[in-house]
Design a protein around this motif. Structure first.
Motif, mmCIF file in Angstrom:
data_model
loop_
_atom_site.group_PDB
_atom_site.id
_atom_site.type_symbol
_atom_site.label_atom_id
_atom_site.label_comp_id
_atom_site.label_asym_id
_atom_site.label_seq_id
_atom_site.Cartn_x
_atom_site.Cartn_y
_atom_site.Cartn_z
ATOM 1 N N GLY A 1 0.726 -1.118 -0.213
ATOM 2 C CA GLY A 1 0.168 -0.418 -0.138
ATOM 3 C C GLY A 1 0.494 1.291 -0.388
ATOM 4 N N ILE A 2 0.370 2.358 -0.979
ATOM 5 C CA ILE A 2 1.233 3.481 -1.120
ATOM 6 C C ILE A 2 0.116 4.955 -0.411
ATOM 7 N N HIS A 3 0.774 4.938 -0.193
ATOM 8 C CA HIS A 3 -0.102 6.442 0.900
ATOM 9 C C HIS A 3 -1.398 6.577 1.070
ATOM 10 N N SER A 4 -2.248 6.701 0.015
ATOM 11 C CA SER A 4 -4.028 6.942 1.037
ATOM 12 C C SER A 4 -4.147 5.594 0.511
ATOM 13 N N ALA A 5 -3.535 4.219 0.312
ATOM 14 C CA ALA A 5 -4.234 2.817 0.562
ATOM 15 C C ALA A 5 -4.482 2.851 2.044
ATOM 16 N N THR A 6 -4.103 3.382 2.773
ATOM 17 C CA THR A 6 -5.250 3.311 4.301
ATOM 18 C C THR A 6 -6.391 4.190 3.872
ATOM 19 N N ASP A 7 -6.909 5.059 2.914
ATOM 20 C CA ASP A 7 -7.892 6.100 3.197
ATOM 21 C C ASP A 7 -8.383 5.280 3.046
ATOM 22 N N THR A 8 -8.819 3.761 2.562
ATOM 23 C CA THR A 8 -9.792 2.976 1.128
ATOM 24 C C THR A 8 -10.230 2.029 2.307
ATOM 25 N N GLU A 9 -11.562 1.691 1.795
ATOM 26 C CA GLU A 9 -11.950 0.252 2.239
ATOM 27 C C GLU A 9 -11.828 -0.013 3.525
ATOM 28 N N TYR A 10 -12.636 1.280 4.286
ATOM 29 C CA TYR A 10 -13.269 1.045 5.918
ATOM 30 C C TYR A 10 -13.849 0.089 6.095
ATOM 31 N N GLY A 11 -14.839 -0.105 5.656
ATOM 32 C CA GLY A 11 -16.517 -0.631 6.179
ATOM 33 C C GLY A 11 -15.404 -2.620 6.232
ATOM 34 N N TRP A 12 -14.368 -2.412 5.327
ATOM 35 C CA TRP A 12 -13.829 -3.979 5.092
ATOM 36 C C TRP A 12 -12.927 -3.609 5.842
ATOM 37 N N HIS A 13 -12.898 -4.689 7.183
ATOM 38 C CA HIS A 13 -12.307 -4.550 9.006
ATOM 39 C C HIS A 13 -11.029 -5.416 8.415
ATOM 40 N N TRP A 14 -10.851 -6.615 7.297
ATOM 41 C CA TRP A 14 -10.086 -7.365 7.182
ATOM 42 C C TRP A 14 -8.753 -7.155 6.062
ATOM 43 N N TYR A 15 -9.218 -5.575 5.055
ATOM 44 C CA TYR A 15 -8.401 -4.778 4.601
ATOM 45 C C TYR A 15 -7.679 -3.926 5.883
ATOM 46 N N GLY A 16 -9.186 -3.121 6.521
ATOM 47 C CA GLY A 16 -8.043 -2.578 7.743
ATOM 48 C C GLY A 16 -6.848 -3.055 8.538
ATOM 49 N N GLY A 17 -6.571 -4.526 8.385
ATOM 50 C CA GLY A 17 -6.020 -5.594 9.032
ATOM 51 C C GLY A 17 -4.537 -5.356 7.939
ATOM 52 N N LEU A 18 -4.840 -5.637 6.636
ATOM 53 C CA LEU A 18 -3.941 -6.041 5.673
ATOM 54 C C LEU A 18 -3.300 -4.898 5.935
ATOM 55 N N VAL A 19 -3.121 -3.321 5.340
ATOM 56 C CA VAL A 19 -2.899 -2.091 5.429
ATOM 57 C C VAL A 19 -2.132 -1.973 6.451
ATOM 58 N N GLY A 20 -3.008 -1.982 7.553
ATOM 59 C CA GLY A 20 -2.741 -2.067 8.532
ATOM 60 C C GLY A 20 -2.673 -1.001 9.859
ATOM 61 N N GLY A 21 -3.966 0.202 9.570
ATOM 62 C CA GLY A 21 -4.745 0.818 9.914
ATOM 63 C C GLY A 21 -5.265 2.344 9.285
ATOM 64 N N TYR A 22 -5.784 2.785 9.273
ATOM 65 C CA TYR A 22 -6.733 3.476 8.083
ATOM 66 C C TYR A 22 -6.551 5.302 9.112
ATOM 67 N N PHE A 23 -6.501 5.765 7.936
ATOM 68 C CA PHE A 23 -6.045 8.003 7.566
ATOM 69 C C PHE A 23 -7.298 8.453 8.498
ATOM 70 N N ASN A 24 -6.625 8.992 9.473
ATOM 71 C CA ASN A 24 -7.199 10.113 9.951
ATOM 72 C C ASN A 24 -7.118 11.027 10.615
ATOM 73 N N GLY A 25 -6.910 11.978 8.388
ATOM 74 C CA GLY A 25 -6.465 13.016 8.563
ATOM 75 C C GLY A 25 -5.242 13.695 8.544
#
Length: 226
Positions: free
Chosen positions: A94-118
């Protein structure tokens, strides 16, 4: 770190679909990635078509790169096929805003490692190199890397990752993770790597600006991630 090898993948898919904010660096990033892939005998395909995320097509790739994706980019069937791809030993970057992606897909959140928060305004900041042995960081001189970028804050960070880069919140304005009194450099990670659900993942928050993709240190960071 066992999850990431020095051996480059034979073929990668760079996926840059956006359903929210669209970074203007995407064409520049694709061109720069193609250049380093060509120089390192890695075949590279690009796509913004989510239908390419299917079980049959994914078998062609050693790794899939989510390049500045945003929003809800895959439907449930595509999400399931991507999960199966990782579970079968596939690679994710994942590069940069890959963490600003798929907030409703919990499995993806674990894979990318976190979610964007501003993020605050773009500015110079100092990164700490937390792992000097990883291919994405061992080319960096010394213990610090000073550069200009857009510095993300995160939520729902996966604690089961190996942090490669962290950011010194005293070196810029707008970081929300660390109290300056803690002295814990790992409180605000910026790049990490891990094994996940049978596969492997790498993420870097760097790479907002077009200029990043002309920076040899940053491009070596991406190559090392691959």
């Amino acid at each position: 770190f066992a999850a990431c090898s020095d051996a480059p993948p034979a073929r990668i898919l760079v996926f840059s679909k956006t359903a929210g904010y669209r970074h203007d660096c995407i064409p520049t990033a694709n061109a720069a990635l193609r250049q380093i892939c060509r120089a390192n005998s890695i075949m590279m395909d690009t796509s913004e078509d989510a239908s390419d995320i299917n079980e049959k097509n994914l078998r062609r790739y050693a790794s899939v790169v989510f390049l500045c994706t945003t929003g809800d980019v895959l439907n449930p069937a595509q999400e399931t096929d991507f999960e199966r791809y990782i579970q079968a030993g596939g690679g994710y970057m994942g590069i940069h805003s890959a963490t600003d992606t798929e907030y409703g897909w919990h499995w993806y959140g674990g894979l990318v490692g976190g979610y964007f928060n501003g993020h605050p305004a773009q500015q110079n900041a100092t990164l700490h190199i937390e792992n000097h042995d990883h291919p994405a960081t061992r080319h960096l001189p010394g213990n610090e890397w000073k550069r200009w970028d857009e510095w993300y804050n995160f939520k729902d960070l996966n604690p089961d990752v190996t942090v490669l880069l962290s950011i010194d919140e005293t070196s810029y304005s707008g970081g929300t993770h660390c109290s300056q009194a803690t002295g814990n450099s790992l409180c605000h990670p910026m790049s990490w790597c891990h094994n996940y659900d049978g596969g492997r993942g790498f993420y870097t928050a760097l790479g907002h600006t077009k200029e990043s993709y002309a920076d040899p240190l940053f491009m070596q960071h991406l190559l090392g991630g691959l």
